[in-house]
Every structure is written in structure tokens, then in C-alpha cells.
Scaffold this active site. Structure first.
Site, PDB file in Angstrom:
ATOM      1  N   LYS A   1      40.530  48.924  28.691  1.00 40.31           N
ATOM      2  CA  LYS A   1      39.720  48.628  27.506  1.00 40.31           C
ATOM      3  C   LYS A   1      39.242  49.954  26.922  1.00 40.31           C
ATOM      4  O   LYS A   1      38.216  50.480  27.339  1.00 40.31           O
ATOM      5  CB  LYS A   1      38.523  47.743  27.895  1.00 40.31           C
TER       6      LYS A   1
ATOM      7  N   ASP B   1      40.210  37.309  37.871  1.00 41.67           N
ATOM      8  CA  ASP B   1      39.590  36.001  38.019  1.00 41.67           C
ATOM      9  C   ASP B   1      38.384  35.799  37.124  1.00 41.67           C
ATOM     10  O   ASP B   1      37.775  36.745  36.632  1.00 41.67           O
ATOM     11  CB  ASP B   1      39.136  35.799  39.470  1.00 41.67           C
TER      12      ASP B   1
ATOM     13  N   ARG C   1      43.230  33.714  39.049  1.00 41.23           N
ATOM     14  CA  ARG C   1      43.993  34.852  39.591  1.00 41.23           C
ATOM     15  C   ARG C   1      45.489  34.572  39.651  1.00 41.23           C
ATOM     16  O   ARG C   1      46.296  35.480  39.548  1.00 41.23           O
ATOM     17  CB  ARG C   1      43.532  35.178  41.016  1.00 41.23           C
TER      18      ARG C   1
ATOM     19  N   ASP D   1      37.467  49.256  32.809  1.00 38.65           N
ATOM     20  CA  ASP D   1      36.553  48.903  31.732  1.00 38.65           C
ATOM     21  C   ASP D   1      35.561  50.058  31.542  1.00 38.65           C
ATOM     22  O   ASP D   1      35.826  51.002  30.800  1.00 38.65           O
ATOM     23  CB  ASP D   1      35.879  47.572  32.114  1.00 38.65           C
TER      24      ASP D   1
ATOM     25  N   PHE E   1      36.720  39.400  27.578  1.00 41.53           N
ATOM     26  CA  PHE E   1      36.886  39.060  28.986  1.00 41.53           C
ATOM     27  C   PHE E   1      38.231  38.370  29.186  1.00 41.53           C
ATOM     28  O   PHE E   1      38.564  37.423  28.476  1.00 41.53           O
ATOM     29  CB  PHE E   1      35.751  38.161  29.469  1.00 41.53           C
ATOM     30  N   VAL E   2      39.005  38.854  30.142  1.00 35.90           N
ATOM     31  CA  VAL E   2      40.343  38.295  30.374  1.00 35.90           C
ATOM     32  C   VAL E   2      40.512  37.839  31.817  1.00 35.90           C
ATOM     33  O   VAL E   2      39.807  38.314  32.718  1.00 35.90           O
ATOM     34  CB  VAL E   2      41.450  39.327  30.030  1.00 35.90           C
TER      35      VAL E   2
ATOM     36  N   GLU F   1      44.852  49.621  39.824  1.00 33.50           N
ATOM     37  CA  GLU F   1      43.718  48.769  39.425  1.00 33.50           C
ATOM     38  C   GLU F   1      44.184  47.683  38.465  1.00 33.50           C
ATOM     39  O   GLU F   1      45.070  47.909  37.648  1.00 33.50           O
ATOM     40  CB  GLU F   1      42.658  49.621  38.704  1.00 33.50           C
ATOM     41  N   ASP F   2      43.532  46.541  38.543  1.00 34.28           N
ATOM     42  CA  ASP F   2      43.829  45.472  37.582  1.00 34.28           C
ATOM     43  C   ASP F   2      43.398  45.873  36.179  1.00 34.28           C
ATOM     44  O   ASP F   2      44.152  45.767  35.223  1.00 34.28           O
ATOM     45  CB  ASP F   2      43.166  44.149  37.994  1.00 34.28           C
TER      46      ASP F   2
ATOM     47  N   GLY G   1      41.779  42.086  42.675  1.00 37.16           N
ATOM     48  CA  GLY G   1      42.383  41.921  41.359  1.00 37.16           C
ATOM     49  C   GLY G   1      43.761  42.537  41.177  1.00 37.16           C
ATOM     50  O   GLY G   1      44.536  42.095  40.328  1.00 37.16           O
TER      51      GLY G   1
HETATM   52  P1  5GP Z   1      34.836  48.951  35.535  1.00 41.33           P
HETATM   53  O1  5GP Z   1      33.869  48.510  34.475  1.00 41.33           O
HETATM   54  O2  5GP Z   1      34.143  49.578  36.699  1.00 41.33           O
HETATM   55  O3  5GP Z   1      35.919  49.843  34.983  1.00 41.33           O
HETATM   56  O4  5GP Z   1      35.533  47.639  36.041  1.00 41.33           O
HETATM   57  C1  5GP Z   1      34.981  46.983  37.157  1.00 41.33           C
HETATM   58  C2  5GP Z   1      35.722  45.729  37.522  1.00 41.33           C
HETATM   59  O5  5GP Z   1      35.228  44.702  36.689  1.00 41.33           O
HETATM   60  C3  5GP Z   1      37.225  45.688  37.333  1.00 41.33           C
HETATM   61  O6  5GP Z   1      37.946  46.264  38.396  1.00 41.33           O
HETATM   62  C4  5GP Z   1      37.436  44.202  37.267  1.00 41.33           C
HETATM   63  O7  5GP Z   1      37.501  43.683  38.579  1.00 41.33           O
HETATM   64  C5  5GP Z   1      36.185  43.728  36.563  1.00 41.33           C
HETATM   65  N1  5GP Z   1      36.449  43.485  35.140  1.00 41.33           N
HETATM   66  C6  5GP Z   1      36.229  44.309  34.082  1.00 41.33           C
HETATM   67  N2  5GP Z   1      36.619  43.720  32.927  1.00 41.33           N
HETATM   68  C7  5GP Z   1      37.095  42.495  33.284  1.00 41.33           C
HETATM   69  C8  5GP Z   1      37.660  41.371  32.545  1.00 41.33           C
HETATM   70  O8  5GP Z   1      37.815  41.375  31.307  1.00 41.33           O
HETATM   71  N3  5GP Z   1      38.042  40.295  33.278  1.00 41.33           N
HETATM   72  C9  5GP Z   1      37.910  40.223  34.638  1.00 41.33           C
HETATM   73  N4  5GP Z   1      38.327  39.106  35.247  1.00 41.33           N
HETATM   74  N5  5GP Z   1      37.390  41.242  35.358  1.00 41.33           N
HETATM   75  C10 5GP Z   1      36.985  42.345  34.685  1.00 41.33           C
HETATM   76 MG    MG Z   2      38.740  45.488  40.195  1.00 41.98          MG
END
Ligand code: 5GP
Ligand code: MG
Length: 183
Positions: free
Chosen positions: A139, A167, A173, A111, A160-161, A107-108, A53
Site C-alpha cells: 500500500k 484474513d 485466507r 502497509d 482492507f483486503v 510478507e503478505d 498471512g
Molecule cells: P504493517 O502495517 O506493519 O506494514 O502491516 C502489518 C500487518 O497488518 C500485515 O502483515 C498484515 O498481516 C496486516 N494488514 C495490513 N493491511 C491489511 C489488509 O488490508 N488486510 C489484511 N487482511 N491484513 C492487513
Molecule cells: Mg503479516
């Protein structure tokens, strides 16, 4: 020229424009300027992008970073452990000795923070001089603030984005801006 101000369809979902490429360029430039100021006079930082990402954000950040830096990428492989251990995470592709280095995890999106928590746990024993996190998207309503995300380009609501590296089921992507799911 493709219109990036229109609703798009990926698989069985519709998405609407949320953040334009121009806005991304501006905010990431600002982030890069902050990083350059913060790391001035220190050993050059290591940008450690988390695939897949982060590839576009890492590229944008690196292009705007007006200082020497190393750039490398890792993956987190997640699979089910053998016994009742649940899910196991493993670092894949770390090809740099990070001992004594100033690491910036790129990081992209952050969350729940599970992903960067795992990364912290795996990188800390390797004795880096410091670890910070740079995220294109944060977020803030969701993440638990246990690990500070020092550099975040955008704080967004819990939708969700996709786009700019993120992706939906493999799609989206390559979109040059960020789109959010239409409910
Ligand atoms: P975490 O919840 O561990 O911070 O995020 C885990 C992963 O979930 C992120 O690195 C990303 O790849 C994916 N993710 C979380 N929120 C989103 C979203 O809104 N869109 C997309 N495409 N991936 C997400
Ligand atoms: Mg990721």
C-alpha cells in the site's frame, strides 16, 4: 466451479473481487524471475515467510523460483510487556542460522511498515549477508519507505483486503484471489 467474480460475505462485511488468481500467478512469476536473475551466482537465498498471512504467496513464489533456495517460516509474537514498556515483539520459529545468508523476507502485505521494521531490527544482529523484502501487496500511500520493498507484486490503494493468505477475523485466507472490503 465456484465463481470468483462475485461479491462475498465474511462475518459482517462484504467484499468484492480485486485481483484474480490468474493475475496473481502472472505477477508472482515475474517477481520470481527477477529474484532468480538478481541472486544468480550468489549463495542460494533463504525465503523467510512471515506466518500466517504469507503462506500462499510464499508457496507461489517458491514454486516459480527457478533456482536453489531455502524456505523457512517465522512468526512475530506481539504481546504487552511487563511494565510500561508497551508492546513487545519476539521472533518465533527461526530455525535457520542466517549469518552470511541472503535473506528474503516474504510478507503478505506491507502497509505501515511496522511489521517489517520489527523484523529488520530482530534479524540484523544475526548478521545476514543481505535482507530484502518480497511482498504480495504494497500500500504505497501508507508505507513510509524507510525499508525498501524491493519485490512487490501489486501496489494497491489503502482498502482492507482479504484472500490468498490474508484474513478478516480468521476468515478468507483460503480464497484463491484478493478481495477488497465494500464500504
Ligand atoms: P504493517 O502495517 O506493519 O506494514 O502491516 C502489518 C500487518 O497488518 C500485515 O502483515 C498484515 O498481516 C496486516 N494488514 C495490513 N493491511 C491489511 C489488509 O488490508 N488486510 C489484511 N487482511 N491484513 C492487513
Ligand atoms: Mg503479516
Amino acid at each position: 466451479m465456484a465463481a470468483h467474480d462475485k461479491e462475498i460475505t465474511l462475518g459482517d462485511n462484504s467484499f468484492t473481487p480485486a485481483i484474480t488468481l490468474g493475475e496473481i500467478a502472472r505477477e508472482v512469476q515475474g517477481l520470481a524471475n527477477r529474484i532468480a536473475a538478481d541472486y544468480a551466482g550468489r549463495r542460494r537465498p533463504l525465503l523467510l515467510g512471515v506466518l500466517n498471512g504469507s503462506f500462499m504467496f510464499a508457496s507461489e513464489l517458491a514454486r516459480n523460483l527457478d533456482m536453489d533456495c531455502d524456505i523457512s517460516f517465522i512468526k512475530i509474537a506481539s504481546y504487552r510487556g511487563t511494565e510500561s514498556t508497551g508492546r513487545v515483539s519476539e521472533l518465533v520459529g527461526l530455525d535457520v542460522d542466517i549469518a552470511g545468508r541472503h535473506v528474503i523476507i516474504v510478507e503478505d502485505i506491507v502497509d505501515t511498515e511496522h511489521s517489517i521494521e520489527h523484523l529488520y531490527r530482530m534479524l540484523e544482529p544475526l548478521r545476514p549477508a543481505s535482507i530484502e523484502v518480497a511482498a504480495l501487496l504494497l500500500k504505497p500511500g501508507v508505507y513510509r519507505k524507510e525499508i525498501p520493498v524491493r519485490y512487490a507484486a501489486f501496489e494497491i490503494p489503502d482498502d482492507f483486503v482479504v484472500g490468498f493468505g490474508l484474513d478478516y477475523d480468521g476468515l478468507g485466507r483460503n480464497l484463491p484471489g484478493i478481495y477488497k472490503i465494500k464500504r
